[in-house]
Every structure is written in structure tokens, then in C-alpha cells.
Design a protein around this motif. Structure first.
Motif, PDB file in Angstrom:
ATOM      1  N   MET A 154     -43.162  60.741 105.534  1.00 12.73           N
ATOM      2  CA  MET A 154     -42.376  61.728 106.691  1.00 12.73           C
ATOM      3  C   MET A 154     -41.497  60.502 107.603  1.00 12.73           C
ATOM      4  O   MET A 154     -40.790  60.525 107.683  1.00 12.73           O
ATOM      5  N   GLY A 155     -43.187  59.130 107.616  1.00 17.27           N
ATOM      6  CA  GLY A 155     -42.653  57.990 108.438  1.00 17.27           C
ATOM      7  C   GLY A 155     -41.848  57.250 107.818  1.00 17.27           C
ATOM      8  O   GLY A 155     -39.895  57.121 108.846  1.00 17.27           O
ATOM      9  N   ASP A 156     -41.479  57.130 106.659  1.00 17.66           N
ATOM     10  CA  ASP A 156     -40.331  56.461 106.112  1.00 17.66           C
ATOM     11  C   ASP A 156     -39.431  56.954 105.752  1.00 17.66           C
ATOM     12  O   ASP A 156     -38.233  57.152 105.911  1.00 17.66           O
TER      13      ASP A 156
ATOM     14  N   GLU B 106     -44.357  62.249  97.158  1.00 10.35           N
ATOM     15  CA  GLU B 106     -43.249  62.579  96.099  1.00 10.35           C
ATOM     16  C   GLU B 106     -42.059  62.929  95.880  1.00 10.35           C
ATOM     17  O   GLU B 106     -40.487  62.139  95.946  1.00 10.35           O
ATOM     18  N   ARG B 107     -41.818  64.228  96.133  1.00  8.63           N
ATOM     19  CA  ARG B 107     -40.325  65.279  96.411  1.00  8.63           C
ATOM     20  C   ARG B 107     -40.063  64.938  98.147  1.00  8.63           C
ATOM     21  O   ARG B 107     -38.663  64.007  97.758  1.00  8.63           O
TER      22      ARG B 107
ATOM     23  N   ASP C 239     -49.200  68.202 107.968  1.00 10.57           N
ATOM     24  CA  ASP C 239     -51.076  68.379 107.138  1.00 10.57           C
ATOM     25  C   ASP C 239     -51.790  67.516 106.849  1.00 10.57           C
ATOM     26  O   ASP C 239     -53.181  67.913 107.175  1.00 10.57           O
ATOM     27  N   GLY C 240     -52.088  66.796 108.177  1.00  7.87           N
ATOM     28  CA  GLY C 240     -52.637  65.662 108.743  1.00  7.87           C
ATOM     29  C   GLY C 240     -52.979  64.785 107.636  1.00  7.87           C
ATOM     30  O   GLY C 240     -54.406  63.836 107.634  1.00  7.87           O
ATOM     31  N   THR C 241     -52.409  64.761 106.068  1.00  6.56           N
ATOM     32  CA  THR C 241     -52.859  63.459 105.495  1.00  6.56           C
ATOM     33  C   THR C 241     -51.913  62.975 105.539  1.00  6.56           C
ATOM     34  O   THR C 241     -50.552  62.671 106.196  1.00  6.56           O
ATOM     35  N   PRO C 242     -52.268  61.078 105.306  1.00  8.43           N
ATOM     36  CA  PRO C 242     -51.930  60.447 105.659  1.00  8.43           C
ATOM     37  C   PRO C 242     -50.784  60.090 104.562  1.00  8.43           C
ATOM     38  O   PRO C 242     -49.429  59.675 105.119  1.00  8.43           O
ATOM     39  N   SER C 243     -51.251  60.513 103.379  1.00  3.92           N
ATOM     40  CA  SER C 243     -49.769  60.288 102.594  1.00  3.92           C
ATOM     41  C   SER C 243     -48.140  60.423 103.044  1.00  3.92           C
ATOM     42  O   SER C 243     -47.423  60.226 103.064  1.00  3.92           O
ATOM     43  N   THR C 244     -49.112  62.146 103.391  1.00  5.24           N
ATOM     44  CA  THR C 244     -47.695  62.834 104.204  1.00  5.24           C
ATOM     45  C   THR C 244     -46.878  62.249 105.684  1.00  5.24           C
ATOM     46  O   THR C 244     -45.730  62.291 105.370  1.00  5.24           O
ATOM     47  N   ARG C 245     -48.061  61.722 106.230  1.00  2.48           N
ATOM     48  CA  ARG C 245     -47.561  61.173 107.328  1.00  2.48           C
ATOM     49  C   ARG C 245     -46.642  59.967 106.928  1.00  2.48           C
ATOM     50  O   ARG C 245     -45.597  59.324 107.704  1.00  2.48           O
TER      51      ARG C 245
ATOM     52  N   GLY D  51     -50.234  73.964  99.416  1.00  5.83           N
ATOM     53  CA  GLY D  51     -51.578  73.756  98.275  1.00  5.83           C
ATOM     54  C   GLY D  51     -51.507  72.959  97.323  1.00  5.83           C
ATOM     55  O   GLY D  51     -51.387  72.809  96.410  1.00  5.83           O
ATOM     56  N   ALA D  52     -49.968  72.300  97.607  1.00  2.56           N
ATOM     57  CA  ALA D  52     -49.265  71.141  96.802  1.00  2.56           C
ATOM     58  C   ALA D  52     -50.277  70.218  96.796  1.00  2.56           C
ATOM     59  O   ALA D  52     -50.949  69.791  97.447  1.00  2.56           O
ATOM     60  N   SER D  53     -50.639  68.626  95.841  1.00  4.08           N
ATOM     61  CA  SER D  53     -51.249  68.140  96.359  1.00  4.08           C
ATOM     62  C   SER D  53     -50.247  66.818  97.247  1.00  4.08           C
ATOM     63  O   SER D  53     -48.890  67.044  97.498  1.00  4.08           O
ATOM     64  N   PRO D  54     -50.562  66.580  98.126  1.00  2.88           N
ATOM     65  CA  PRO D  54     -50.425  64.680  98.239  1.00  2.88           C
ATOM     66  C   PRO D  54     -49.061  64.422  97.735  1.00  2.88           C
ATOM     67  O   PRO D  54     -48.870  63.669  98.428  1.00  2.88           O
TER      68      PRO D  54
END
Length: 849
Positions: free
Chosen positions: A739-741, A687-688, A730-736, A679-682
Motif C-alpha cells: 500500500m505504501g508503494d 499481488e492484487r 491488517d498489520g502485515t508488513p507485506s500489505t503495508r 481470510g486472503a493470504s498476505p
């Protein structure tokens, strides 16, 4: 490098396949070749080279892994790095193998080198093997001989008679290490002391500089510097002559406590003292003294210096005159006095030296108190121990009675000099370096003996003087070189007449006293011992790594050689090593690993079972490098699991980051998303991730830079892995993207510690090799600041609760958060604050009407 398999990343960590692949790739690309001079800052990383005993042990693994982490890290920091390896190949084990197994030392040594080189390569150590040096190679030891000749020309190499350990049965000289319980290690025959003509290097000519320059070695452990200073042992005192009764000679002593000379009640000589034979000749005491001298001279000199040594001695029958009292005092010979220290004779003052006190009490010799303590409580007739302090006043000391000890020393010294009884001198514990060894497997000393010309140095054009191959190895009868007619008989370089070669070889410490200079020169200039231009580029060594057992001799000799070579005009540095790291031992079950104790861990088995990266990371993680490492099989397994988790995490994310599927489904790929961030925002999730990434960069960098705290650096990587493992696709570009970085950074940070898996992960994440040639990541300060802050909330100046808000929150946002807090609501109720006092980052105070 070949393209990655388009079918995707293997889901299971396979160190054997990964490590062999990348070791071959690094070798094919010459990745570890030393760079040519350029604008980059240099970094010379050097671990002490090993003796090629046949197999590396876990101490080697630890030592060379530490050096490799430093070298790889400095490369990623943008430095031009020199990281060489070689072999300290001369020494007794090869000769012993020839005696026991019938294998020539050359064959035994080079077979061992080939095996150990392969072992080091399997560890993935980033050595520039093109600069490999082997000290038993004539191309190397010819320069040992060249340095000897240069030192001989300058009076720094000379020959004199000196006592050695002699086995009458084997008819050979023994090193101290070969004397076991006063007997020959090979045949158990009692060892005797024998005077032989030996070669020496005049290291004492550099004693003062070696001592003073210790203050410049700020990158060395203080423990090592203390050991060096104590070994050199500078002391200021007075050399005093005690005339021998009935003879024209006198006995010279050296003392730093001239204030006690009125209390000298006997002299004690070393058994090896050159006047001993003359003093006892024809006296009734002669047989007893000779028997004592023979027995004590055969003992290990180091044991005779031990504090717990029982003080033994016999009376010589001779006496000497105390030059200040004019009274005769007996001359004894004692087991605790060594010829190699001071003058080989001591002025015994039992009231003010505990060793002399114990000796005098044992042999019923007079004890004369000449310094009274400040409290004046010492009874000269009932002393129970020596008073050794330099506080109080002199008593029973003639015209100097009543003076403080320090003042008395100055005034007595002046009187001694005025009357011609002695002089003030600076003395050193350091003695010249005896380099003669009566063995085969070492550098031949380039000297010939001619009946007409005497001692003649071999001309430089005739170097190297090489070791012959036609020698028997029996372990008996002195140096095997004397048995080779081809070697022994030669022509005098001066008169062309018949001559004989020197059959002693050099101490193997000579080989290791300048090899660090050779690495910078070889193989570009085989015609020179040292290439001044290359040495100016690379020296001094920025980080030297080795065991504490080398704290004195090797390091002292290397410092000495550096200063000599500087004075030859070949280099322009005063000290060879800027930084020194002395790593601890690897122990198991509380004791040092050894075959006899059955607690040895075989590095080959460890690598075959878990991989080189596991071996490397465990030795780095288990203890700080300067501490002993207590082996743990469970710790090894835990380290292997850690690397397996790293692999599976990357395998989970590769399809999402690169678009390539993994080769087969894995448990990690189907794991549920994390509850912590459900439920956390992308943006919060990103940021975490980035905050953890940059804080880990900061921690690992700081731990490496701050005295090489590799154990805490690895711990930081483990914590980082734990956090990243909570994040699920989770399919979101920001997380991807985040995590890539994050995983790219994980590969970079792992690269110095576990280079093989880091290299593979780097490639799997879609990057061109090599990870070890990428720039070390830099932490972004924006992500290092705390994202939230906890503020105390006061009401009318009294603390009523706390709130947690974003660090960048405005005053209105802080006020809303405070008023929404249940505790604060209970105090505020429906009242409206009359005034709000807000100190950003510190506190908020609500003033109610």
C-alpha cells in the motif's frame, strides 16, 4: 521546505490551505524555471497566449490546464521542458475601453494582465514567468518593426490601394468584426466601401511552400490542414482575355473549366472591378449600376460568398467578345463576384455552373449546353439544373465537339495560347496579408513620408518607434496617431528635412506570428529579436494548444513568419509547430458560455469553493480535449468528492506506512477490513495491489501518450482509488509495503492533473519534494500479464466445462483442478483418463477409455 507537523496528517481535505502553501513553495524554489541546455531531450509545450481582457474564463482554464498536464508529464518523463506564458496585448478592446471609460490603453491592459497573471498562478500552472512577454511592450514590438523593415528590404512589405470598411459618421476604418448587419457597430451608420492606401505583407510569395508543407504536419488535426489547404486554394487553369466591344481593353477571367468556354453566354464582374467606371460611363445603365455597386460594396464580403446568397446583378450596357466563338456576350455586375478572388470577373456558363444557372434563370439570360452526359439524356432546351460533372462529351463546341472534357481542356488551352488570347496559369485563393489598421493600440509602422524623398523606412538604430501618450480617444476621425503632433511630425532620416510618420498601426496578428520564437530568446538576449542558438535548442514547438477558431489566420501567419525569418538566416526550421491540439469549447446548457446568456461560470468562485485541483481535474475528466465540454455542477462536486476520497485514503494509511499518526481520528481510520479479502493470504493481497498499481500506470501512461485522452486517464485513477479503498490495514508488513508503494504511485500519477494535492500527499507519505520532479512510474510487465486463465475442458474432444487456474500452473496442477471441478467429475466419475492433452493457456482434453 519546512518539516511536516509531527502530530500527523490532517484528516480533512483542505484545498485552500494546501494550494496556497505549495504555490508559494514552488515560486520560492523557482521550480518551473526553464533548464539550461543539457543532455536531456527537449520538449517545448505552448498554449496560445491570451488577450488580457481582464479575467480568465473557463475556456482559458481548460486550455491552460491541458498544456500544464502535458508540460508536467514531460518533465516527469525526463525531458527539459520550456513552458512559457505571455500576453497578446494589442487590440481593439483596450482602445474601446479608452473611448468609453477614459482609461489609457496602457493602464487598462497592464491592470488586466496583473489580475489574470494572479488567476493563472492560482490554478497552479507551471509557467516559467521569467520568460513572460507582453506584445504592447516597446521591448517586444520594436522587433515587429525590425521584421517589417527586413521584409520591406526584400519586397515582402509594400503599399497599395485597397477597399476597406468605412464609417462615414465616425470617419474611421472598421474591421469586418465591427460591421454588424452592414452598419457600424458603434453608431449604426450604414458602412461604405472605400479605397485607402494600405500596407501588405506578400504572403503569396510563400503560397506554394505553405501548401506543400501541409503534408509534413503529421501531428496536426486533418480538419485544420484541410482548412489551411482550402484557404491557400491552389488551382491550375487558364487566364483568358475577353475583348471589350468598342474599346481597346479586354477583361481577364480565370477558369479551371476551359472545356465549357463555348457555353459562356455572359461575363459577370465584381462591383469593385477597376474597369467598372469606364464600362458604364455615359451609358443609360450608369445610374442603376452605380447604385447597385454602392449597395453591394458596403456588404460584408464573407456574406457575399455564402451558398444561400440570393444572386443579384444588373446589366452594365457593355459587351465583350467570346474569343472562341467570336460572338459578343453581355457584361453584368453581380453580388456574388469578389475582386479579392481570381480576377474579379468570371466567365458565366449557366449550363455547367449552378450559381450561373440560377443567375441566368433569374435574369432571363441564354443557357447553352456544351457538355452532354454519358447517357446523352440532357435536353438543351429544358434544363432544370446545371450539369457540373466532367464526364461525357463536348457538343456545340466547334472543332472540339465529341471530345471528352479533360482532353478538350488541354487542346483548347493550346489554341488559346497559340492565338494570344490567354495562357495557362496556377492561381491561388490566398491573397496578400493587409496589415494596416487605422487604430492607436498597435505597433506603429516604421515608415516616414518626405515631400522630397518620398517613402522612407525608419533606420534600425531609431527603433522602436513608440506610441505617443498625448492622444485623444474619441473613436472618430481616423487614427488617433494623426492627432499627436509630437508623433506625427518628424525628421526625414534621409535628407533631414520635414517629414510625417505613418499613422497606421500593424494588424495584431503580427504580434502573435513569432512570439513563440521570442520565448526561447527572452530575457537572455534583449538585443536580438531571435537568438539563433536558443531557437536551435528549443524550436520547433513540440505541442501547441489552442482553439479551432485560429485554424486558418493565426496558424497560417505564424507559418509564414517562420519561413521569412528562416530566409533571413536567423533560424533553421521550416515549420513552427510539430504537434497541434485544438481543444473544444466549454458550454453550459448546450450553448457557449456568455454573459448575455447568463450561463458563465466564474473560475475565481469555482477555485474559492472547490480548489484549483478540482477545477483542473473536472475540465480534464468531463470530455476529451478536442471535444466541447458541457458544464455540469454535479460533475464538479463529484470531482471534489473524488479528491476528498484520495485524501482520506492516504490519511488512513499514513500512520501504518510512516509511523506518524493522523492529526485527529477519522471515520476512515476505524473502517472494518474488507470482506472481499477477508481470510486472503498476505501474498494474494499484495499481488492484487501491485497488479492494480502497474495496470493503472500502464493505462494512464497510454492515455496521455495516445492523443492526450485525459478523460480516460482520470477514469483509470478513479478505478484505482476504488480498488485501493477496499484494502484495510491488517498489520502485515507485506500489505503495508504494497500500500505504501500503491499510494506513492497514486501521488505520482495524480501530479500532472492535480499537482497541489499530489504534492501534499507525496510529502505526507514521507518523501522529499517535489513530486513533479520525480521520474514517471514505469509499469512492470510481470504484473501486467493475467494472473489466471480460463481453460476449456474437453472430454474425448467435446467441451464439457471450464476451469480457472493460475497462468503459471503446471500440467499436473491443471489436471487436478479439472478433475476437482464438479461438472467434470460428473462426466469422469471414477474413470481414470487414459491420456491428457494439455495446450498451455489454451485447453485441456481428457481422453477416457
Amino acid at each position: 521546505m519546512e518539516m511536516l507537523d509531527p502530530t500527523g496528517m490532517e484528516p480533512k481535505y483542505d484545498p485552500k490551505t494546501i494550494e496556497s502553501r505549495w504555490q508559494a513553495e514552488w515560486a520560492a524554489r523557482g521550480l518551473f524555471a526553464t533548464p539550461e541546455p543539457d543532455s536531456r531531450k527537449k520538449f517545448y509545450c505552448l498554449a496560445m497566449f491570451p488577450y488580457p481582457s481582464g479575467r480568465i474564463h473557463m475556456g482559458h482554464v481548460r486550455n491552460y490546464t491541458i498544456g500544464d498536464v502535458i508540460a508536467r508529464y514531460q518533465t516527469m518523463r525526463g525531458h527539459a521542458v520550456l513552458h512559457p506564458m505571455g500576453w497578446d496585448a494589442f487590440g481593439m478592446p483596450a482602445e474601446n475601453a479608452a473611448i468609453k471609460q477614459g482609461v489609457h490603453p496602457t493602464t487598462w491592459t497592464f491592470d488586466n494582465i496583473a489580475h489574470m497573471r494572479t488567476q493563472l498562478k492560482r490554478l497552479g500552472i507551471a509557467y516559467d514567468w521569467s520568460r513572460e512577454v507582453t506584445t504592447c511592450d516597446p521591448e517586444y514590438y520594436r522587433w515587429n518593426q525590425w521584421f517589417f523593415l527586413k521584409m520591406y528590404e526584400r519586397g515582402l512589405a509594400y503599399k497599395k490601394f485597397s477597399a476597406v470598411n468605412w464609417c462615414p459618421s465616425c470617419e474611421t476604418v472598421l474591421a469586418n468584426e465591427q460591421v454588424v448587419d452592414d452598419a457600424c457597430w458603434r453608431c449604426d451608420t450604414p458602412v461604405a466601401s472605400r479605397e485607402l492606401s494600405q500596407w501588405f505583407f506578400k504572403i503569396t510569395a510563400y503560397a506554394d511552400e505553405l501548401l506543400k508543407d501541409c503534408d509534413r504536419l503529421t501531428g496536426w488535426p486533418e480538419r485544420v490542414l484541410t482548412m489551411q489547404r482550402n484557404w491557400i486554394g491552389r488551382s491550375e487553369g487558364v487566364a483568358v482575355e475577353f475583348p471589350v466591344v468598342g474599346r481597346r481593353e479586354s477583361i481577364r477571367i480565370f477558369t479551371t473549366r476551359l472545356d465549357t468556354i463555348f457555353g459562356a453566354t455572359f461575363l459577370t464582374l465584381a462591383p469593385e472591378h477597376p474597369m467598372m467606371a469606364a464600362l458604364i460611363a455615359g451609358r443609360p445603365e450608369e445610374p442603376a449600376v452605380r447604385a447597385f455597386v454602392d449597395r453591394i460594396s458596403a456588404q460584408d464580403p464573407r456574406l457575399r460568398l455564402a451558398a444561400e446568397l440570393t444572386k443579384e446583378g444588373v446589366f452594365t450596357g457593355a459587351s465583350a467578345v467570346n474569343p472562341l466563338t467570336g460572338q459578343p456576350i453581355p457584361i453584368w455586375v453581380g453580388n456574388f463576384v469578389l475582386m479579392g478572388y481570381g480576377t474579379g470577373a468570371i466567365m458565366a456558363v449557366p449550363a455547367h455552373d449552378q450559381r450561373d444557372f440560377e443567375f441566368a434563370a433569374r435574369h432571363h439570360l441564354p443557357i447553352c449546353l456544351v457538355i452532354q452526359n454519358p447517357e446523352e439524356t440532357l435536353d438543351p432546351d429544358h434544363l432544370t439544373a446545371a450539369y457540373v460533372e466532367e464526364a461525357g462529351r463536348l457538343v456545340a463546341s466547334g472543332e472540339f465537339t465529341g471530345l471528352p472534357p479533360h482532353d478538350a481542356q488541354t487542346r483548347i488551352a493550346a489554341l488559346i495560347e497559340q492565338n494570344g488570347h490567354g495562357r495557362r496559369v496556377v492561381n491561388y485563393r490566398l491573397r496578400d496579408w493587409g496589415i494596416s489598421r487605422q487604430r492607436y493600440w498597435g505597433t506603429p509602422i516604421p515608415i516616414v513620408y518626405c515631400d522630397r524623398c518620398g517613402l522612407v523606412p525608419v533606420p534600425e538604430a531609431q527603433l522602436p518607434v513608440t506610441l505617443p501618450t498625448d492622444v485623444p480617444f474619441t473613436g472618430e476621425g481616423g487614427s488617433p496617431l494623426a492627432e499627436s503632433e509630437e508623433f506625427f511630425f518628424t525628421t526625414c532620416p534621409s535628407c533631414r528635412g520635414e517629414a510625417r510618420r505613418e499613422t497606421d498601426t500593424m494588424d495584431t496578428f503580427v504580434d502573435s506570428s513569432w512570439y513563440f520564437l521570442r520565448y526561447a530568446t527572452w530575457p537572455r538576449r534583449p538585443d536580438q529579436a531571435v537568438d539563433p542558438e536558443a531557437v536551435a535548442r528549443w524550436l520547433p514547438v513540440d505541442q501547441y494548444i489552442g482553439g479551432i477558431e485560429h485554424a486558418v489566420l493565426h496558424l497560417l501567419y505564424a507559418r509564414f513568419f517562420t519561413k521569412v525569418i528562416r530566409d533571413l538566416g536567423l533560424i533553421h526550421i521550416d515549420e513552427p509547430f510539430t504537434g497541434l491540439l485544438t481543444q473544444g469549447m466549454v458550454i453550459k446548457g448546450g450553448t457557449k458560455m456568455s454573459k448575455s446568456k447568463g450561463n458563465v461560470v466564474d473560475p475565481d468562485h469555482l477555485i474559492a469553493t472547490y480548489g484549483a485541483d478540482t477545477a483542473r481535474v473536472f475540465t480534464l475528466f468531463a470530455a476529451p480535449p478536442e471535444k466541447d465540454l458541457d458544464w455540469s455542477d454535479e460533475g464538479v462536486e463529484g470531482t471534489h468528492r473524488f479528491l476528498g476520497r484520495v485524501w482520506r485514503l492516504v490519511a488512513l494509511w499514513v500512520p501504518h506506512i510512516t509511523g506518524r499518526p493522523i492529526a485527529a481520528s477519522s471515520d476512515a481510520a476505524s473502517a472494518p477490513s474488507d470482506e472481499a479479502l477477508r481470510g486472503a493470504s498476505p501474498s494474494a493481497r499484495e499481488e492484487r495491489i501491485r497488479r492494480a498499481m502497474h495496470r493503472t500506470i500502464q493505462r494512464v501512461t497510454r492515455d496521455i501518450e495516445d492523443h492526450y485522452h485525459f478523460n480516460t486517464a482520470v477514469a483509470a485513477l478513479m478505478e484505482y482509488l476504488n480498488l485501493l479503498s477496499e484494502i484495510r490495514p491488517d498489520g502485515t508488513p507485506s500489505t503495508r509495503e504494497a500500500m505504501g508503494d500503491a499510494l506513492t504511485t497514486l501521488a505520482l500519477l495524480l501530479a500532472p492533473f492535480a499537482p497541489h494535492i499530489a504534492e501534499q500527499l507525496w510529502a505526507e507519505l514521507g518523501h522529499a519534494p517535489s513530486v513533479g520532479r520525480q521520474a514517471w512510474p514505469v509499469a512492470d510487465p510481470v504484473f501486467l500479464a493475467d494472473s489466471h486463465v480460463t481453460l476449456p475442458v474437453q472430454i474425448n474432444g467435446k467441451l464439457r466445462g471450464t476451469i480457472t487456474v493460475a497462468s503459471a500452473a503446471s500440467q499436473d496442477e491443471v489436471l487436478r483442478a479439472a478433475l476437482a471441478d464438479p461438472k467434470i467429475q460428473g462426466w469422469v466419475s471414477d474413470r481414470v483418463p487414459r491420456k491428457v492433452v494439455y495446450v498451455p493457456g489454451r485447453l485441456v482434453n481428457l481422453v477416457l477409455s
